[in-house]
Design an enzyme around this catalytic site. Structure first.
Site, short mmCIF file in Angstrom:
data_model
loop_
_atom_site.label_atom_id
_atom_site.label_comp_id
_atom_site.label_asym_id
_atom_site.label_seq_id
_atom_site.Cartn_x
_atom_site.Cartn_y
_atom_site.Cartn_z
N TYR A 144 -65.88 -48.17 63.98
CA TYR A 144 -65.49 -47.18 64.98
C TYR A 144 -65.76 -47.78 66.36
CZ TYR A 144 -65.46 -42.79 67.66
OH TYR A 144 -65.19 -41.79 68.56
N ASP A 239 -68.72 -55.13 69.55
CA ASP A 239 -69.00 -53.77 69.96
C ASP A 239 -70.44 -53.47 69.59
OD1 ASP A 239 -69.31 -51.10 70.34
OD2 ASP A 239 -67.51 -50.48 69.27
N LYS A 267 -74.66 -45.88 74.37
CA LYS A 267 -75.80 -45.25 73.70
C LYS A 267 -77.15 -45.61 74.34
CE LYS A 267 -73.13 -43.88 69.84
NZ LYS A 267 -72.08 -44.50 69.06
C1 LIG Z 1 -70.54 -44.40 69.52
C2 LIG Z 1 -69.74 -45.60 69.45
C3 LIG Z 1 -68.67 -45.85 70.34
C4 LIG Z 1 -68.17 -44.81 71.30
O1 LIG Z 1 -69.10 -44.47 72.25
P1 LIG Z 1 -68.94 -43.05 73.00
O2 LIG Z 1 -70.02 -43.08 74.03
O3 LIG Z 1 -69.11 -42.00 71.94
O4 LIG Z 1 -67.58 -43.01 73.60
C5 LIG Z 1 -68.06 -47.08 70.29
N1 LIG Z 1 -68.46 -48.02 69.42
C6 LIG Z 1 -69.46 -47.83 68.56
C7 LIG Z 1 -69.88 -48.94 67.65
C8 LIG Z 1 -70.13 -46.60 68.52
O5 LIG Z 1 -71.08 -46.40 67.62
#
Ligand SMILES: *Cc1c(COP(=O)(O)O)cnc(C)c1O
Length: 435
Positions: A144, A239, A267
């Site tokens: 994701y 990511d 995060k």
């Molecule tokens: C949570 C998450 C996102 C998206 O971040 P948001 O602040 O919710 O837009 C992107 N990549 C990863 C791996 C995530 O866990």
């Protein structure tokens, strides 16, 4: 457990907000209950509006690695607040946080702050496309990367939880430029990257997947990905929205010793406030406006309160032994958890853990990719989730998410969680027998 007030609020919220929530998984649909409304949180605990207290393993989906309302973070926000909340002009705290990020993440030479993980990943692929002049983004099934159009192809997190294959509203013309391949499969990876018909700009990966539940990269997989992308001139994007500042101060790239070209953060870096960031090699980052032609902007980017929370959080994380202590705590907890699972549900669960992130899958496993994760018994997870909640333990309301260990969880907290898990697994085993 009394939930009257939460129920009343949920009824009202559903009339005003789609599904009553501002992010889908919070609605708790896949675990068969209604969401609880939170009044406050401190340290390892969350308190709902009905007066129930919970031991929190969601940690706001990752950010609260120090626990809720850490005094140093609160103090930094309060101090900054006295001088205003947003300027729309540069402020010194942006430099402070940028310096900390660049020092911490080995591959990052320049960094741009945004306001969410989604913004970080969508900006990073725009940059990779602008820099290479190519079109296609390669991602991995079950990973994701936020909710930008290009990523909603075999995506993880809420997209799997709700069983949506992709999303209506995303034009085919856009997803045609996204190729999604299985996680941990070197053969398919190599074949895809070497396909000359594909005009590949970048590969984006969660270096440890956290959004199909926790799935570790197979030994050598990230190294292979790095060597292939280097050879083929493809931009490699890690990511690290979950893994950054989670597995080590330098994220998965420090943990595994594999350096991407671009890194996305989110995060933890906001210490509980909305912050995202993307950074990497100067040569690539210098293509962003105003230095270069690739456009990206943000009214609240580099927001002083968010920067202050990020700086204060990173200072705490930089303390000696922070990650060693967290690793030891998580390892001991996970070992005991696996033992309990084997005792009551032998051969029926798989525990995946990397550092302080872990998932107990209700499947014999091994769980190494999206397909094997999807074999998990989500009904059973739902039952376990509800039982744990009734005993005061707050797990993620989906099988396909991580449980996070935070610095605020005490040994007593973790022992209590283990006792409750034992009770819940025993109950699941008894029900299985009587069926
Ligand atoms: C949570 C998450 C996102 C998206 O971040 P948001 O602040 O919710 O837009 C992107 N990549 C990863 C791996 C995530 O866990």
């Amino acid at each position: 457990m009394k939930t009257d007030l939460s129920h009343t609020l949920f009824v009202k919220a559903q009339q005003l907000i789609p599904g009553g929530v501002n992010s889908p998984v919070r609605a708790c649909k896949s675990v068969g209950c209604e969401p609880l409304f939170v009044k406050r949180a401190a340290g390892s605990k969350i308190h709902d509006v009905d007066g129930n207290e919970f031991l929190d393993f969601v940690c706001s989906w990752g950010p609260m690695i120090l626990g809720h309302n850490h005094p140093a973070v609160v103090a930094a926000i309060e101090k900054t607040l006295q001088d205003g909340t947003s300027f729309g002009a540069p402020c010194p705290l942006e430099i402070e946080l940028a310096e900390l990020v660049i020092k911490a993440l080995p591959s990052v030479e320049k960094v741009r702050f945004v306001s969410s993980g989604t913004e970080a990943t969508m900006s990073a692929i725009r940059l990779a496309r602008g820099y290479t002049g190519r079109k296609v983004v390669v991602k991995f099934d079950g990973c994701y990367h936020g909710h930008a159009d290009s990523f909603l192809v075999k995506a993880g997190s809420g997209v799997i939880t709700l069983g949506i294959p992709g999303s209506p509203g995303v034009p085919e013309d856009i997803v045609r430029n996204t190729v999604s391949i299985p996680y941990n499969n070197q053969e398919i990876l190599e074949k895809t990257l070497r396909d000359e018909k594909l005009d590949i700009a970048c590969v984006i990966i969660e270096p440890v997947a956290g959004n199909m539940g926790v799935v570790a990269p197979r030994p050598g997989f990230l190294q292979k990905l790095r060597s292939l992308t280097t050879e083929l001139g493809i931009v490699l994007i890690f990511d690290e929205v979950i893994t950054g500042l989670r597995l080590a101060l330098g994220g998965a790239q420090e943990y595994f010793g594999v350096m991407p070209d671009l890194t996305c953060l989110g995060k933890i870096i906001g210490g509980g406030l909305p912050v995202g960031a993307y950074g990497g090699k100067k040569e690539i980052m210098d293509n962003i406006a105003p230095d270069g032609p690739v456009y990206q902007a943000g009214t609240l980017s580099g927001n002083p309160l968010a920067m202050a929370a990020g700086v204060a959080t990173m200072q705490q994380l930089s303390k000696l032994d922070f990650y060693d202590d967290l690793e030891k705590k998580a390892a001991t907890f996970a070992d005991k958890l696996a033992e309990i699972a084997e005792k009551y549900l032998p051969g029926q669960t798989t525990l995946n853990r990397v550092g302080s992130m872990m998932t107990t899958f209700f499947t014999p496993g091994p769980v190494t990719d999206f397909e094997s994760a999807m074999a998990a018994d989500t009904e059973k997870y739902g039952a376990h989730f509800r039982q744990m909640l009734s005993q005061g333990v707050w797990l993620a309301p989906s099988q396909f998410e991580a449980a996070f260990i935070s610095a605020a969880q005490s040994q007593a907290d973790l022992d209590l969680a283990l006792d409750k898990t034992e009770w819940s697994f025993k109950k699941l085993a008894q029900e299985q027998k009587s069926r």
